[in-house]
Design a protein around this motif. Sequence first.
Motif, short mmCIF file in Angstrom:
data_model
loop_
_atom_site.label_atom_id
_atom_site.label_comp_id
_atom_site.label_asym_id
_atom_site.label_seq_id
_atom_site.Cartn_x
_atom_site.Cartn_y
_atom_site.Cartn_z
N PHE A 101 0.81 -1.21 0.00
CA PHE A 101 0.00 0.00 0.00
C PHE A 101 0.85 1.28 0.00
CE2 PHE A 101 -2.11 -3.55 2.07
CZ PHE A 101 -3.23 -3.68 1.26
N GLY A 139 -11.42 -1.45 -4.56
CA GLY A 139 -10.22 -0.91 -3.95
C GLY A 139 -9.87 -1.72 -2.70
N TRP A 166 -7.32 -1.41 0.60
CA TRP A 166 -6.56 -0.32 1.19
C TRP A 166 -6.37 -0.49 2.69
CZ3 TRP A 166 -8.24 3.50 4.78
CH2 TRP A 166 -7.35 4.57 4.98
N ASP A 170 -0.80 3.90 -1.97
CA ASP A 170 -2.21 4.01 -1.60
C ASP A 170 -2.96 2.74 -1.98
OD1 ASP A 170 -4.69 5.02 -0.74
OD2 ASP A 170 -4.21 7.03 -1.40
N ALA A 171 -4.21 2.84 -2.40
CA ALA A 171 -5.06 1.67 -2.62
C ALA A 171 -4.62 0.86 -3.84
CB ALA A 171 -6.51 2.10 -2.80
#
Length: 290
Positions: A199, A236, A238, A202-203
Amino acid sequence: MKTILENELCQVSINHFGAEISSFILKQEKLEYIWQGDSTFWGRHAPVLFPFVGRLKDDTYSYQGQSYPMSQHGFARDKEFTLESYDKESAVFLLASNEETNQVYPFDFELRLNYRLIGQELTVGYDVRTDSEEMYFSIGGHPAFNVPLTKETSFEDYYIHFAPSKSRFLLPLKGAYVDLKEKTLAQTNTSIQLNRHLFEKDAMILETIGENSFSILCDKTEHSVSLSYNDFPYVGIWTKYPDEAPFICIEPWLGIADTTEASGNIEDKLGINRITPGEVFRQSYTIKIN
Protein backbone atom coordinates in the motif's frame (compact mmCIF):
# COMPACT_ATOMS: atom_id res chain seq x y z
CA MET A 1 -28.16 7.27 16.98
CA LYS A 2 -27.79 3.60 16.02
CA THR A 3 -30.05 0.91 14.65
CA ILE A 4 -29.36 -2.73 15.60
CA LEU A 5 -29.98 -5.73 13.35
CA GLU A 6 -29.79 -9.10 15.06
CA ASN A 7 -30.38 -12.81 14.72
CA GLU A 8 -29.28 -15.81 16.77
CA LEU A 9 -25.80 -15.72 15.22
CA CYS A 10 -24.86 -12.08 14.64
CA GLN A 11 -25.46 -8.49 15.61
CA VAL A 12 -24.96 -5.48 13.34
CA SER A 13 -24.94 -1.82 14.38
CA ILE A 14 -25.61 0.95 11.84
CA ASN A 15 -25.06 4.62 12.61
CA HIS A 16 -27.74 6.97 11.31
CA PHE A 17 -24.98 9.50 10.60
CA GLY A 18 -23.72 8.35 7.22
CA ALA A 19 -25.89 5.18 7.42
CA GLU A 20 -22.57 3.50 8.20
CA ILE A 21 -21.99 0.01 9.57
CA SER A 22 -20.15 0.44 12.86
CA SER A 23 -20.17 -3.13 14.16
CA PHE A 24 -20.64 -6.71 12.92
CA ILE A 25 -20.25 -9.21 15.72
CA LEU A 26 -20.28 -13.00 15.73
CA LYS A 27 -22.21 -13.41 18.96
CA GLN A 28 -21.04 -16.79 20.30
CA GLU A 29 -17.36 -15.78 20.09
CA LYS A 30 -18.07 -12.08 20.82
CA LEU A 31 -15.79 -11.38 17.88
CA GLU A 32 -15.90 -7.95 16.20
CA TYR A 33 -15.17 -7.87 12.46
CA ILE A 34 -15.59 -4.15 11.70
CA TRP A 35 -12.78 -1.68 12.38
CA GLN A 36 -13.80 0.47 15.34
CA GLY A 37 -12.68 3.80 13.96
CA ASP A 38 -9.62 4.78 15.98
CA SER A 39 -8.74 8.24 14.63
CA THR A 40 -5.05 7.54 15.31
CA PHE A 41 -5.21 5.62 12.02
CA TRP A 42 -8.60 6.28 10.40
CA GLY A 43 -11.72 7.43 12.19
CA ARG A 44 -14.40 5.78 10.06
CA HIS A 45 -15.89 2.28 9.82
CA ALA A 46 -17.64 1.66 6.50
CA PRO A 47 -18.69 4.93 4.84
CA VAL A 48 -20.86 5.14 1.73
CA LEU A 49 -19.14 7.01 -1.10
CA PHE A 50 -21.63 9.24 -2.97
CA PRO A 51 -22.02 11.09 -5.31
CA PHE A 52 -18.37 10.46 -6.19
CA VAL A 53 -15.83 7.74 -5.49
CA GLY A 54 -12.26 8.88 -4.97
CA ARG A 55 -10.82 12.31 -5.62
CA LEU A 56 -11.68 14.78 -8.38
CA LYS A 57 -8.94 16.84 -10.02
CA ASP A 58 -8.59 20.03 -7.99
CA ASP A 59 -11.59 18.78 -5.93
CA THR A 60 -13.84 20.23 -8.64
CA TYR A 61 -16.09 19.03 -11.47
CA SER A 62 -18.17 20.77 -14.10
CA TYR A 63 -21.70 20.26 -15.37
CA GLN A 64 -23.40 22.27 -18.10
CA GLY A 65 -20.64 24.85 -18.03
CA GLN A 66 -20.67 25.45 -14.27
CA SER A 67 -18.01 24.32 -11.79
CA TYR A 68 -18.79 22.76 -8.42
CA PRO A 69 -16.53 21.91 -5.46
CA MET A 70 -16.52 18.36 -4.12
CA SER A 71 -14.23 16.73 -1.59
CA GLN A 72 -12.94 13.17 -1.83
CA HIS A 73 -15.65 10.48 -1.79
CA GLY A 74 -18.53 12.99 -1.79
CA PHE A 75 -20.81 14.15 1.00
CA ALA A 76 -23.17 11.27 1.90
CA ARG A 77 -20.81 9.84 4.52
CA ASP A 78 -21.13 13.11 6.45
CA LYS A 79 -24.93 13.44 6.36
CA GLU A 80 -27.64 12.29 8.75
CA PHE A 81 -29.85 9.65 7.13
CA THR A 82 -33.49 9.01 8.02
CA LEU A 83 -34.50 5.52 9.12
CA GLU A 84 -37.30 4.82 6.66
CA SER A 85 -38.18 1.24 7.62
CA TYR A 86 -36.98 -1.36 10.10
CA ASP A 87 -37.49 -4.86 11.37
CA LYS A 88 -35.21 -7.06 13.45
CA GLU A 89 -33.07 -8.18 10.51
CA SER A 90 -33.38 -5.36 7.98
CA ALA A 91 -33.40 -1.58 7.72
CA VAL A 92 -33.67 1.10 5.03
CA PHE A 93 -32.02 4.52 5.39
CA LEU A 94 -32.84 7.53 3.22
CA LEU A 95 -30.86 10.59 2.20
CA ALA A 96 -32.65 13.06 -0.08
CA SER A 97 -31.30 16.10 -1.87
CA ASN A 98 -31.95 19.49 -0.31
CA GLU A 99 -30.89 23.09 -0.68
CA GLU A 100 -27.52 22.36 0.92
CA THR A 101 -26.63 19.43 -1.36
CA ASN A 102 -27.83 21.35 -4.42
CA GLN A 103 -25.11 23.94 -3.78
CA VAL A 104 -22.43 21.38 -4.64
CA TYR A 105 -24.41 18.75 -6.59
CA PRO A 106 -27.16 20.18 -8.84
CA PHE A 107 -29.31 17.07 -9.01
CA ASP A 108 -32.44 16.10 -7.08
CA PHE A 109 -32.02 12.57 -5.76
CA GLU A 110 -33.12 9.97 -3.26
CA LEU A 111 -30.42 7.64 -1.98
CA ARG A 112 -31.48 4.58 -0.01
CA LEU A 113 -29.18 2.18 1.79
CA ASN A 114 -30.80 -1.20 2.41
CA TYR A 115 -29.33 -3.55 5.00
CA ARG A 116 -30.43 -7.16 5.42
CA LEU A 117 -28.93 -9.68 7.86
CA ILE A 118 -29.39 -13.37 7.03
CA GLY A 119 -27.39 -15.87 9.05
CA GLN A 120 -23.79 -14.66 9.00
CA GLU A 121 -24.25 -12.55 5.89
CA LEU A 122 -25.06 -8.84 5.67
CA THR A 123 -26.21 -7.51 2.31
CA VAL A 124 -25.77 -3.79 1.65
CA GLY A 125 -27.99 -2.44 -1.11
CA TYR A 126 -27.95 0.88 -2.94
CA ASP A 127 -31.04 2.43 -4.51
CA VAL A 128 -30.53 5.74 -6.32
CA ARG A 129 -33.42 7.63 -7.93
CA THR A 130 -34.06 10.98 -9.56
CA ASP A 131 -37.36 12.48 -10.68
CA SER A 132 -36.15 15.76 -12.14
CA GLU A 133 -33.53 15.37 -14.88
CA GLU A 134 -30.86 12.92 -15.99
CA MET A 135 -28.35 12.49 -13.20
CA TYR A 136 -24.66 11.54 -13.09
CA PHE A 137 -23.16 9.87 -10.04
CA SER A 138 -20.81 7.29 -8.59
CA ILE A 139 -21.40 5.21 -5.50
CA GLY A 140 -19.43 2.67 -3.52
CA GLY A 141 -18.61 1.06 -0.20
CA HIS A 142 -15.58 1.47 2.05
CA PRO A 143 -15.95 -1.21 4.79
CA ALA A 144 -12.91 -1.70 7.00
CA PHE A 145 -12.28 -5.07 8.66
CA ASN A 146 -10.19 -5.81 11.72
CA VAL A 147 -6.91 -7.45 10.74
CA PRO A 148 -5.78 -9.26 12.75
CA LEU A 149 -9.14 -10.71 13.77
CA THR A 150 -7.80 -12.65 16.75
CA LYS A 151 -5.15 -11.92 19.39
CA GLU A 152 -2.97 -14.87 18.48
CA THR A 153 -2.49 -13.68 14.89
CA SER A 154 -0.69 -10.75 13.25
CA PHE A 155 -1.44 -8.59 10.21
CA GLU A 156 1.15 -10.42 8.11
CA ASP A 157 -0.43 -13.81 8.89
CA TYR A 158 -3.41 -12.94 6.67
CA TYR A 159 -3.82 -13.15 2.94
CA ILE A 160 -6.44 -12.15 0.40
CA HIS A 161 -8.03 -14.86 -1.70
CA PHE A 162 -9.62 -13.85 -5.00
CA ALA A 163 -12.53 -15.69 -6.58
CA PRO A 164 -12.67 -16.44 -9.39
CA SER A 165 -8.96 -17.16 -9.43
CA LYS A 166 -7.80 -15.13 -12.44
CA SER A 167 -5.70 -12.10 -13.28
CA ARG A 168 -7.38 -8.69 -13.10
CA PHE A 169 -6.26 -5.32 -14.40
CA LEU A 170 -4.58 -3.10 -11.81
CA LEU A 171 -5.17 0.65 -12.11
CA PRO A 172 -2.27 2.39 -10.34
CA LEU A 173 -2.57 5.80 -8.75
CA LYS A 174 -0.36 8.75 -9.53
CA GLY A 175 -0.90 10.85 -6.46
CA ALA A 176 -4.67 10.78 -5.95
CA TYR A 177 -5.55 10.07 -9.58
CA VAL A 178 -5.75 6.96 -11.75
CA ASP A 179 -2.90 6.64 -14.23
CA LEU A 180 -4.36 4.65 -17.12
CA LYS A 181 -1.03 4.72 -18.96
CA GLU A 182 0.40 2.43 -16.27
CA LYS A 183 -2.50 -0.04 -16.26
CA THR A 184 -1.16 -3.56 -15.86
CA LEU A 185 -2.18 -7.10 -14.94
CA ALA A 186 -2.21 -8.08 -11.27
CA GLN A 187 -1.53 -11.66 -10.25
CA THR A 188 -4.90 -12.19 -8.60
CA ASN A 189 -4.95 -15.72 -9.99
CA THR A 190 -3.34 -16.60 -6.67
CA SER A 191 -3.73 -15.37 -3.10
CA ILE A 192 -1.76 -12.30 -2.00
CA GLN A 193 -0.05 -12.35 1.39
CA LEU A 194 -0.62 -9.11 3.27
CA ASN A 195 2.30 -6.81 3.93
CA ARG A 196 2.51 -3.07 4.48
CA HIS A 197 4.45 -2.33 1.31
CA LEU A 198 1.51 -3.39 -0.87
CA PHE A 199 0.00 0.00 0.00
CA GLU A 200 2.98 2.29 -0.51
CA LYS A 201 1.14 3.96 -3.41
CA ASP A 202 -2.21 4.01 -1.60
CA ALA A 203 -5.06 1.67 -2.62
CA MET A 204 -4.76 -1.32 -4.91
CA ILE A 205 -7.49 -0.69 -7.50
CA LEU A 206 -8.64 -3.59 -9.64
CA GLU A 207 -11.05 -3.79 -12.55
CA THR A 208 -13.64 -6.50 -11.96
CA ILE A 209 -16.20 -8.13 -14.23
CA GLY A 210 -19.20 -10.24 -13.25
CA GLU A 211 -19.20 -12.14 -9.96
CA ASN A 212 -16.31 -11.56 -7.60
CA SER A 213 -15.45 -12.49 -4.03
CA PHE A 214 -12.55 -11.26 -1.89
CA SER A 215 -11.74 -13.10 1.33
CA ILE A 216 -9.41 -12.17 4.18
CA LEU A 217 -8.05 -15.47 5.45
CA CYS A 218 -5.45 -16.79 7.87
CA ASP A 219 -4.18 -20.34 8.29
CA LYS A 220 -3.80 -19.82 12.05
CA THR A 221 -7.50 -19.22 12.71
CA GLU A 222 -10.83 -20.40 11.33
CA HIS A 223 -12.18 -16.85 11.46
CA SER A 224 -12.38 -14.94 8.20
CA VAL A 225 -14.40 -12.34 6.34
CA SER A 226 -15.37 -12.10 2.69
CA LEU A 227 -17.02 -9.51 0.48
CA SER A 228 -18.79 -10.51 -2.72
CA TYR A 229 -20.76 -8.82 -5.47
CA ASN A 230 -21.89 -9.01 -9.07
CA ASP A 231 -21.15 -6.35 -11.70
CA PHE A 232 -19.24 -3.75 -9.72
CA PRO A 233 -16.58 -2.51 -12.19
CA TYR A 234 -13.92 -1.72 -9.58
CA VAL A 235 -12.68 -2.75 -6.16
CA GLY A 236 -10.22 -0.91 -3.95
CA ILE A 237 -8.11 -2.69 -1.32
CA TRP A 238 -6.56 -0.32 1.19
CA THR A 239 -5.01 0.25 4.56
CA LYS A 240 -3.22 3.32 5.84
CA TYR A 241 0.48 3.41 5.02
CA PRO A 242 3.09 3.66 6.50
CA ASP A 243 1.20 3.38 9.80
CA GLU A 244 0.75 -0.14 11.07
CA ALA A 245 -3.01 0.20 10.95
CA PRO A 246 -4.81 -2.98 12.14
CA PHE A 247 -7.43 -3.07 9.40
CA ILE A 248 -7.98 -3.78 5.70
CA CYS A 249 -10.67 -2.17 3.57
CA ILE A 250 -12.27 -4.03 0.68
CA GLU A 251 -14.17 -1.38 -1.26
CA PRO A 252 -16.69 -2.27 -3.99
CA TRP A 253 -17.02 0.70 -6.34
CA LEU A 254 -19.47 1.80 -8.99
CA GLY A 255 -17.18 4.65 -9.98
CA ILE A 256 -13.57 5.67 -9.54
CA ALA A 257 -11.26 8.63 -8.93
CA ASP A 258 -10.49 11.00 -11.78
CA THR A 259 -7.76 9.92 -14.16
CA THR A 260 -4.63 12.02 -14.63
CA GLU A 261 -6.11 13.05 -18.01
CA ALA A 262 -9.64 13.82 -16.79
CA SER A 263 -11.39 16.83 -18.34
CA GLY A 264 -13.37 17.59 -15.19
CA ASN A 265 -16.67 17.30 -17.06
CA ILE A 266 -18.97 14.95 -15.13
CA GLU A 267 -20.52 13.55 -18.33
CA ASP A 268 -17.09 12.36 -19.49
CA LYS A 269 -15.86 10.98 -16.16
CA LEU A 270 -14.45 7.44 -16.13
CA GLY A 271 -16.88 5.01 -14.50
CA ILE A 272 -19.73 7.51 -14.11
CA ASN A 273 -23.32 6.22 -13.90
CA ARG A 274 -26.31 7.94 -15.50
CA ILE A 275 -30.00 7.58 -14.73
CA THR A 276 -33.04 9.28 -16.22
CA PRO A 277 -36.10 10.66 -14.39
CA GLY A 278 -38.11 7.90 -12.73
CA GLU A 279 -35.35 5.33 -13.20
CA VAL A 280 -34.02 3.51 -10.11
CA PHE A 281 -30.41 2.34 -10.00
CA ARG A 282 -29.98 -0.75 -7.79
CA GLN A 283 -26.87 -2.65 -6.77
CA SER A 284 -25.67 -4.53 -3.70
CA TYR A 285 -22.75 -6.35 -2.12
CA THR A 286 -22.59 -8.94 0.67
CA ILE A 287 -20.27 -9.31 3.67
CA LYS A 288 -19.95 -12.78 5.18
CA ILE A 289 -18.20 -13.49 8.49
CA ASN A 290 -16.95 -16.82 9.84
